[in-house]
Motif scaffolding. Structure first.
Motif, PDB file in Angstrom:
ATOM      1  N   LYS A 161      27.226  20.272  20.651  1.00 57.15           N
ATOM      2  CA  LYS A 161      26.425  19.047  20.636  1.00 57.15           C
ATOM      3  C   LYS A 161      25.023  19.312  21.187  1.00 57.15           C
ATOM      4  N   ARG A 217      31.889  23.471  24.164  1.00 54.94           N
ATOM      5  CA  ARG A 217      31.688  22.164  24.788  1.00 54.94           C
ATOM      6  C   ARG A 217      30.726  22.305  25.970  1.00 54.94           C
ATOM      7  N   ILE A 237      29.651  19.350  27.681  1.00 55.37           N
ATOM      8  CA  ILE A 237      29.857  18.200  28.552  1.00 55.37           C
ATOM      9  C   ILE A 237      31.251  17.650  28.292  1.00 55.37           C
ATOM     10  N   SER A 238      31.971  17.306  29.373  1.00 54.46           N
ATOM     11  CA  SER A 238      33.331  16.802  29.223  1.00 54.46           C
ATOM     12  C   SER A 238      33.386  15.280  29.192  1.00 54.46           C
ATOM     13  N   ALA A 239      32.415  14.635  29.882  1.00 55.85           N
ATOM     14  CA  ALA A 239      32.420  13.167  29.907  1.00 55.85           C
ATOM     15  C   ALA A 239      31.073  12.646  30.372  1.00 55.85           C
ATOM     16  N   VAL A 240      30.793  11.403  30.007  1.00 51.59           N
ATOM     17  CA  VAL A 240      29.594  10.701  30.473  1.00 51.59           C
ATOM     18  C   VAL A 240      30.050   9.552  31.363  1.00 51.59           C
ATOM     19  N   GLU A 241      29.465   9.451  32.559  1.00 48.18           N
ATOM     20  CA  GLU A 241      29.824   8.395  33.496  1.00 48.18           C
ATOM     21  C   GLU A 241      28.619   7.515  33.800  1.00 48.18           C
ATOM     22  N   ASP A 242      28.871   6.266  34.173  1.00 52.37           N
ATOM     23  CA  ASP A 242      27.772   5.404  34.586  1.00 52.37           C
ATOM     24  C   ASP A 242      27.503   5.603  36.074  1.00 52.37           C
ATOM     25  N   VAL A 262      33.860   6.250  33.474  1.00 46.95           N
ATOM     26  CA  VAL A 262      33.701   7.068  32.270  1.00 46.95           C
ATOM     27  C   VAL A 262      33.312   6.192  31.090  1.00 46.95           C
ATOM     28  N   ILE A 263      32.174   6.515  30.490  1.00 47.99           N
ATOM     29  CA  ILE A 263      31.694   5.777  29.320  1.00 47.99           C
ATOM     30  C   ILE A 263      32.184   6.425  28.037  1.00 47.99           C
ATOM     31  N   GLU A 264      32.138   7.740  28.028  1.00 51.90           N
ATOM     32  CA  GLU A 264      32.562   8.483  26.834  1.00 51.90           C
ATOM     33  C   GLU A 264      33.122   9.837  27.252  1.00 51.90           C
ATOM     34  N   GLU A 265      34.195  10.245  26.607  1.00 54.15           N
ATOM     35  CA  GLU A 265      34.812  11.535  26.888  1.00 54.15           C
ATOM     36  C   GLU A 265      34.675  12.465  25.688  1.00 54.15           C
TER      37      GLU A 265
END
Length: 352
Positions: free
Chosen positions: A156, A218, A220-225, A230-233
């Motif tokens: 990505k 990969r 990034i494993s996840a996006v957090e606020d 967790v917003i997106e994994e």
């Protein structure tokens, strides 16, 4: 990054072969992202976008070159797929290879019957050219694509190049002739129209290290606020599971260890850690203005791989680079320092 000489363009990629996570990615020359905050000076932008060595280019994914002899590992796997490889085989290396109407002169490789392990350790072109010609060319080309060459990995990040696995159609369109045995020989040693990015090479050797699982790299494993929600994994993803013969792969792993213990990559040794790898020195440019691309790929520890990597250093027209003495030496410096720092951290944690 500090180990890459400022005069060179280069890239290093390190991947966890057990899940495809990119653990490190460095490219040279680079730029300071802080210069973009709050806004970038127009003169600096002009310099960054017009400078000859393109510091804005991520050479790990956006620069492809012939992979050179690191590709001999793939040629070995193609030999397995073609049913012509035997880890106990020897191939006569008389100093030349007849490839149809073309003869490759390899006078420095007059070694008689050369066994596979020594051919890998000492990087005999003759051995792998002949191995490639033992089975149909489609086996070599299909195996390359199966292991991730000639296609984007799907990381990505913007700007990833697919590299190139030459086909008969490509040769006809590009060179206005049919694909020949000489083309196949060039491909077998990572030369000619074969092109790869450092990320592709690192991901390939990661799949070799884990015996056939090609992961999608990969970052990034996840996006957090801001609250840690967790917003997106982004889960681990397998591109394909490639069946292998474990006994033959054990022999392949052993030959790659021989590259660092007794072959062309002794400068890549790391104290207390067994490194498996393969060097490559690709020839690019023209006869009047030749240039070398130094490669070294591998994984460590060899008996329980945790790090798979590719190092690519692009030479200048005025110098002579080699996979072992340049890319291999760079990998050795990086990982020797890494393991030294890791050891210090572990000692500090035990004393807390």
């Amino acid at each position: 990054e500090k180990h890459i000489q400022s005069k060179h363009t280069a890239a290093v990629v390190v991947i966890n072969p057990n899940n495809g996570d990119v653990q490190a990615m460095a490219t040279r020359p680079t730029f300071n992202p802080n210069d973009f905050l709050p806004s970038l000076d127009p003169e600096l932008w002009k310099d960054l976008t017009t400078r000859e060595r393109s510091p804005l280019k991520n050479r790990a994914i956006s620069q492809h070159n012939p992979p050179g002899s690191v590709f001999k590992v793939l040629t070995t796997i193609a030999g397995m797929n073609g049913g012509v490889f035997d880890p106990n085989m020897s191939i006569n290396c008389p100093g030349y290879v007849n490839a149809g109407s073309f003869t490759f002169v390899l006078s420095h490789e007059k070694g008689g019957n050369v066994p596979f392990r020594r051919a890998m350790a000492r990087s005999y072109n003759t051995f792998f050219m002949k191995l490639a010609m033992m089975s149909p060319r489609e086996v070599q080309l299909d195996t390359a694509r199966e292991w991730g060459f000639g296609e984007k990995s799907g990381i990505k990040l913007a700007g990833e190049l697919p590299g190139n696995v030459p086909t008969p159609e490509f040769i006809l369109k590009t060179h206005k002739r049919n694909m020949s045995k000489a083309d196949l020989c060039n491909i077998s040693i990572g030369q000619g129209d074969m092109l790869s990015t450092p990320l592709q090479v690192a991901n390939f050797v990661a799949a070799v290290a884990n015996n056939g699982t090609l992961f999608r790299p990969r970052i990034i494993s996840a996006v957090e606020d801001a609250d840690g929600k967790v917003i997106e994994e982004f889960p681990t993803e397998i591109i394909r599971q490639i069946p292998v013969d474990q006994a033959w792969f054990d022999a392949l792993h052993d030959s790659m260890v021989a590259v660092t213990t007794e072959g062309t990559a002794k400068k890549a040794k790391v104290p207390g850690v067994v490194v498996a790898g393969k060097t490559g020195t690709a020839q690019v440019g023209s006869k009047k203005r030749p240039r070398q691309i130094a490669w070294f790929m591998g994984y460590m520890p060899a008996d329980d791989p945790q790090y798979a990597f590719a190092v690519m250093v692009e030479g200048l027209f005025t110098e002579d680079l080699h996979g072992g003495s340049d890319a291999g030496a760079l990998a050795g410096k990086i990982f020797r320092e890494f393991y030294e720092q890791k050891k210090k951290t572990e000692v500090a944690q035990k004393t807390e």
